[in-house]
Design a protein around this motif. Structure first.
Motif, PDB file in Angstrom:
ATOM      1  N   HIS A 192      -0.542  -5.239 -10.445  1.00 29.37           N
ATOM      2  CA  HIS A 192       0.017  -4.069  -9.704  1.00 29.37           C
ATOM      3  C   HIS A 192      -0.797  -2.820 -10.056  1.00 29.37           C
ATOM      4  N   GLY A 193      -1.755  -3.230 -10.706  1.00 36.03           N
ATOM      5  CA  GLY A 193      -2.700  -1.784 -11.013  1.00 36.03           C
ATOM      6  C   GLY A 193      -3.781  -1.530  -9.761  1.00 36.03           C
ATOM      7  N   LEU A 194      -3.507  -2.482  -8.767  1.00 37.62           N
ATOM      8  CA  LEU A 194      -4.324  -2.179  -7.535  1.00 37.62           C
ATOM      9  C   LEU A 194      -3.660  -1.186  -6.602  1.00 37.62           C
ATOM     10  N   PHE A 195      -2.470  -0.907  -7.015  1.00 42.17           N
ATOM     11  CA  PHE A 195      -1.715  -0.095  -6.388  1.00 42.17           C
ATOM     12  C   PHE A 195      -1.485   1.311  -7.235  1.00 42.17           C
ATOM     13  N   PRO A 196      -2.369   2.243  -7.061  1.00 38.79           N
ATOM     14  CA  PRO A 196      -2.208   3.445  -7.686  1.00 38.79           C
ATOM     15  C   PRO A 196      -1.135   4.635  -7.418  1.00 38.79           C
ATOM     16  N   ASN A 197      -0.467   4.273  -6.264  1.00 38.05           N
ATOM     17  CA  ASN A 197       0.649   5.167  -5.735  1.00 38.05           C
ATOM     18  C   ASN A 197       2.068   4.159  -6.124  1.00 38.05           C
ATOM     19  N   GLY A 198       2.100   2.927  -6.830  1.00 39.56           N
ATOM     20  CA  GLY A 198       3.050   2.270  -7.062  1.00 39.56           C
ATOM     21  C   GLY A 198       3.903   1.869  -5.861  1.00 39.56           C
ATOM     22  N   GLY A 199       5.050   2.307  -6.033  1.00 32.73           N
ATOM     23  CA  GLY A 199       6.294   1.908  -4.898  1.00 32.73           C
ATOM     24  C   GLY A 199       5.867   2.707  -3.661  1.00 32.73           C
ATOM     25  N   GLY A 200       4.970   3.674  -3.773  1.00 27.57           N
ATOM     26  CA  GLY A 200       4.691   4.368  -2.391  1.00 27.57           C
ATOM     27  C   GLY A 200       3.830   3.765  -1.667  1.00 27.57           C
ATOM     28  N   ASP A 201       2.984   2.786  -2.292  1.00 27.60           N
ATOM     29  CA  ASP A 201       2.067   1.846  -1.653  1.00 27.60           C
ATOM     30  C   ASP A 201       2.859   0.860  -0.775  1.00 27.60           C
ATOM     31  N   LEU A 202       3.811   0.332  -1.513  1.00 25.71           N
ATOM     32  CA  LEU A 202       4.760  -0.864  -1.138  1.00 25.71           C
ATOM     33  C   LEU A 202       5.677  -0.175   0.247  1.00 25.71           C
ATOM     34  N   VAL A 203       5.896   0.897   0.129  1.00 22.52           N
ATOM     35  CA  VAL A 203       6.827   1.569   1.074  1.00 22.52           C
ATOM     36  C   VAL A 203       5.918   1.767   2.092  1.00 22.52           C
ATOM     37  N   HIS A 204       4.722   2.145   2.128  1.00 24.75           N
ATOM     38  CA  HIS A 204       3.752   2.377   3.238  1.00 24.75           C
ATOM     39  C   HIS A 204       3.233   0.841   3.952  1.00 24.75           C
ATOM     40  N   TYR A 205       3.291   0.196   3.134  1.00 24.91           N
ATOM     41  CA  TYR A 205       2.859  -1.352   3.723  1.00 24.91           C
ATOM     42  C   TYR A 205       4.076  -2.026   4.739  1.00 24.91           C
ATOM     43  N   PHE A 206       5.281  -1.469   4.108  1.00 23.39           N
ATOM     44  CA  PHE A 206       6.563  -1.927   4.747  1.00 23.39           C
ATOM     45  C   PHE A 206       6.567  -1.182   6.309  1.00 23.39           C
ATOM     46  N   ASN A 207       6.238  -0.063   6.092  1.00 23.04           N
ATOM     47  CA  ASN A 207       6.356   0.808   6.967  1.00 23.04           C
ATOM     48  C   ASN A 207       5.123   0.356   8.357  1.00 23.04           C
ATOM     49  N   GLN A 222       8.737   8.785  -0.519  1.00 21.82           N
ATOM     50  CA  GLN A 222       7.723   9.137   0.402  1.00 21.82           C
ATOM     51  C   GLN A 222       7.672  10.634   0.497  1.00 21.82           C
ATOM     52  N   THR A 223       8.489  11.345  -0.122  1.00 21.41           N
ATOM     53  CA  THR A 223       8.230  12.814  -0.280  1.00 21.41           C
ATOM     54  C   THR A 223       7.323  13.484  -1.290  1.00 21.41           C
ATOM     55  N   LEU A 224       6.861  12.412  -2.165  1.00 22.88           N
ATOM     56  CA  LEU A 224       6.186  12.740  -3.298  1.00 22.88           C
ATOM     57  C   LEU A 224       4.790  13.223  -2.695  1.00 22.88           C
ATOM     58  N   PRO A 225       4.143  14.071  -3.272  1.00 20.21           N
ATOM     59  CA  PRO A 225       2.999  14.778  -2.775  1.00 20.21           C
ATOM     60  C   PRO A 225       1.821  13.817  -2.484  1.00 20.21           C
ATOM     61  N   ASN A 226       1.554  12.581  -3.311  1.00 18.31           N
ATOM     62  CA  ASN A 226       0.587  11.742  -3.135  1.00 18.31           C
ATOM     63  C   ASN A 226       0.926  10.829  -1.894  1.00 18.31           C
ATOM     64  N   ASN A 227       2.213  10.588  -1.506  1.00 17.45           N
ATOM     65  CA  ASN A 227       2.815   9.749  -0.665  1.00 17.45           C
ATOM     66  C   ASN A 227       2.863  10.363   0.817  1.00 17.45           C
ATOM     67  N   VAL A 228       2.681  11.707   0.803  1.00 19.77           N
ATOM     68  CA  VAL A 228       3.077  12.431   2.309  1.00 19.77           C
ATOM     69  C   VAL A 228       2.066  12.082   3.166  1.00 19.77           C
ATOM     70  N   PRO A 229       0.666  11.910   2.935  1.00 16.50           N
ATOM     71  CA  PRO A 229      -0.222  11.643   3.888  1.00 16.50           C
ATOM     72  C   PRO A 229       0.098  10.282   4.650  1.00 16.50           C
ATOM     73  N   ASN A 230       0.545   9.261   3.887  1.00 22.54           N
ATOM     74  CA  ASN A 230       0.628   7.907   4.416  1.00 22.54           C
ATOM     75  C   ASN A 230       2.045   8.118   4.973  1.00 22.54           C
ATOM     76  N   CYS A 231       2.773   8.846   4.657  1.00 22.32           N
ATOM     77  CA  CYS A 231       4.212   8.771   5.167  1.00 22.32           C
ATOM     78  C   CYS A 231       4.009   9.522   6.635  1.00 22.32           C
ATOM     79  N   LEU A 232       3.329  10.604   6.822  1.00 21.72           N
ATOM     80  CA  LEU A 232       3.127  11.345   7.976  1.00 21.72           C
ATOM     81  C   LEU A 232       2.423  10.575   8.907  1.00 21.72           C
ATOM     82  N   ALA A 233       1.141   9.701   8.327  1.00 19.65           N
ATOM     83  CA  ALA A 233       0.496   8.840   9.318  1.00 19.65           C
ATOM     84  C   ALA A 233       1.147   7.839   9.915  1.00 19.65           C
ATOM     85  N   THR A 234       1.961   7.084   9.274  1.00 18.93           N
ATOM     86  CA  THR A 234       2.884   6.158   9.701  1.00 18.93           C
ATOM     87  C   THR A 234       3.936   6.524  10.688  1.00 18.93           C
TER      88      THR A 234
END
Length: 464
Positions: free
Chosen positions: A286-301, A355-367
């Motif tokens: 799981h260390g491959l995903f620095p954003n933790g659950g944020g990366d999982l949400v991004h993958y799903f989107n 998705q509203t966390l600062p480090n996840n906003v770019p991915n959220c907006l992009a998707t």
């Protein structure tokens, strides 16, 4: 009287200045031909010295020119002298790219020296073995499935890459061993070398960690012989791009499996750890995903957006020929995408918060922008004016509002959500009509509203 030209320096300067065609034409020019042949020895080290690990990626033309120049050297040089220089270059190689570019010309020289093959081949193979032995072998104290992570170690990857270069090099000589008149000494040399590939010597200890066996041009099976247990791992080995793609493939497999655990563990590191184990990797992956659950949400989107695009491609295209964008198709697209959340509906509020966390906003907006752009395009929007922006921002607002409404919808077949979407699309059409009446006057207010809407969709306005 014309001053003699230092051919080595001349070719080197041409390569450095990017004049690759001019450099490659030097050996065939009559005035340089003799000097080129006399200086091949020095030219080999100069050309090899220009190669770095990233040259093939950053300067592919330079790499190609150096390959061609070395091929010309093989043709023009005295084979015995050139062979000795190439062997020396293996011994002093500063990186694996230099080692790699030497392999083919070295092979061609050995093929030319058929009468003196035995001793020359032995020198070459000994130099290659020494280069491999010099690569440090990591001593990770990994157990069980954790050993699968060994192939992510830098030095292990180096060894795999070097091993992938060897079969093309020694294949012609192995084939010669099958002929009736094959030299017995040559057979012994090659056999000893192939056996040595199974053993990587490090200091006074012997290891048998890796054997690379070709599957195709881009993959190898890496067999790990550790603690008496043999395991096989398929890995990409050819280039840095392959390494990156291999890592991305691992991530996708883990993320895909992790979705199966979201209903129990949520959009969390725990789901990623369970997903890694389900995919055959240790939980620590799981260390491959620095954003933790944020990366999982991004993958799903991203995955859902791709599925939606594939569905929209199969929809009837007759109505798309009309000047007006069909509202029904937009409604269907939004509902199709929203209903993809159904299996994770109970956990989706947490996903929206993540998705509203600062480090996840770019991915959220992009998707989100990718989603609305795909919907607009596949429902017939071909506008190139100000409406292009208005429609996409408006559609993004409709989608996020509908997504929130859906989470509270308990109606059968989500009929209430569909009615909500239909109403919002109707409102958007009325706004569009108003904008078209006086687009210049309302442009500043529209842009301000669009900016505020985007912030609201991402939850930025609520962040302190």
């Amino acid at each position: 009287m014309e001053q003699p030209v230092d051919v080595v320096q001349f070719i080197s300067s041409l390569l450095d200045s990017g004049k690759y065609k001019e450099a490659l034409s030097v050996p065939i020019e009559e005035k340089y031909a003799h000097s080129f042949k006399e200086n091949c020895w020095d030219l080999i080290s100069v050309i090899v010295g220009k190669i770095q690990n990233d040259t093939m990626i950053i300067k592919p033309s330079l790499y190609s020119a150096c390959e061609e120049m070395l091929a010309i050297v093989v043709q023009k040089a005295t084979p015995e002298e050139a062979l000795l220089e190439f062997i020396e270059q293996i011994e002093v190689a500063k990186n694996d790219a230099q080692f790699a570019i030497i392999m083919e010309p070295l092979q061609q020289l050995l093929l030319k020296l058929s009468a003196k093959r035995g001793r020359s081949l032995e020198w070459c193979l000994n130099s290659i073995a020494s280069y491999i032995d010099a690569i440090p072998i990591p001593e990770h104290k990994l157990e069980g499935q954790e050993r699968l992570l060994m192939d992510s170690d830098t030095n292990i990857r180096r060894i795999i890459k070097i091993y992938s270069l060897l079969p093309p090099f020694y294949t012609p000589f192995v084939k010669e061993m099958t002929t009736p008149d094959a030299n017995v000494r040559t057979k012994e040399i090659i056999t000893a070398f192939l056996i040595s590939l199974l053993v990587l010597r490090y200091g006074r200890r012997s290891f048998i960690p890796l054997t690379a066996i070709a599957i195709n041009n881009t993959q190898k099976i890496v067999r790990s012989y550790c603690q008496g247990a043999k395991k096989e791992i398929v890995v990409a080995t050819n280039t840095d791009q392959d390494d990156h793609q291999y890592e991305e493939d691992i991530k996708k497999r883990i993320l895909a499996k992790a979705l199966d655990f979201v209903t129990k563990s949520g959009w969390s590191v725990d789901s990623l750890a369970h997903g890694a184990e389900a995919a055959g990797y240790p939980g620590v992956s799981h260390g491959l995903f620095p954003n933790g659950g944020g990366d999982l949400v991004h993958y799903f989107n991203v995955t859902c957006n791709e599925k939606l695009v594939e569905e929209m491609k199969s929809w009837p295209k007759e109505k798309l020929k009309e000047p007006k964008v069909p509202a029904q198709q937009i409604e269907n697209a939004i509902m199709t995408r929203i209903l993809m959340i159904e299996p994770y509906k109970s956990t989706w509020p947490k996903a929206m918060a993540i998705q509203t966390l600062p480090n996840n906003v770019p991915n959220c907006l992009a998707t989100l922008l990718s989603l609305v752009d795909d919907i607009c395009y596949h429902t017939g929007d071909r506008s190139v004016d100000f409406n292009w922006y208005i429609r996409r921002v408006g559609l993004a607002g409709i989608y996020k509002a509908s997504e929130l409404f859906y989470l509270t919808d308990s109606s059968q077949n989500s009929s209430a959500t569909r009615s909500f979407v239909k109403s919002r699309i109707r409102d958007a059409e009325l706004i569009q009509i108003a904008l078209n009446m006086n687009p210049v006057a309302v442009a500043p207010q529209t842009l301000t509203a669009a900016f505020v809407t985007a912030k609201n969709m991402l939850g930025i306005n609520t962040l302190k």
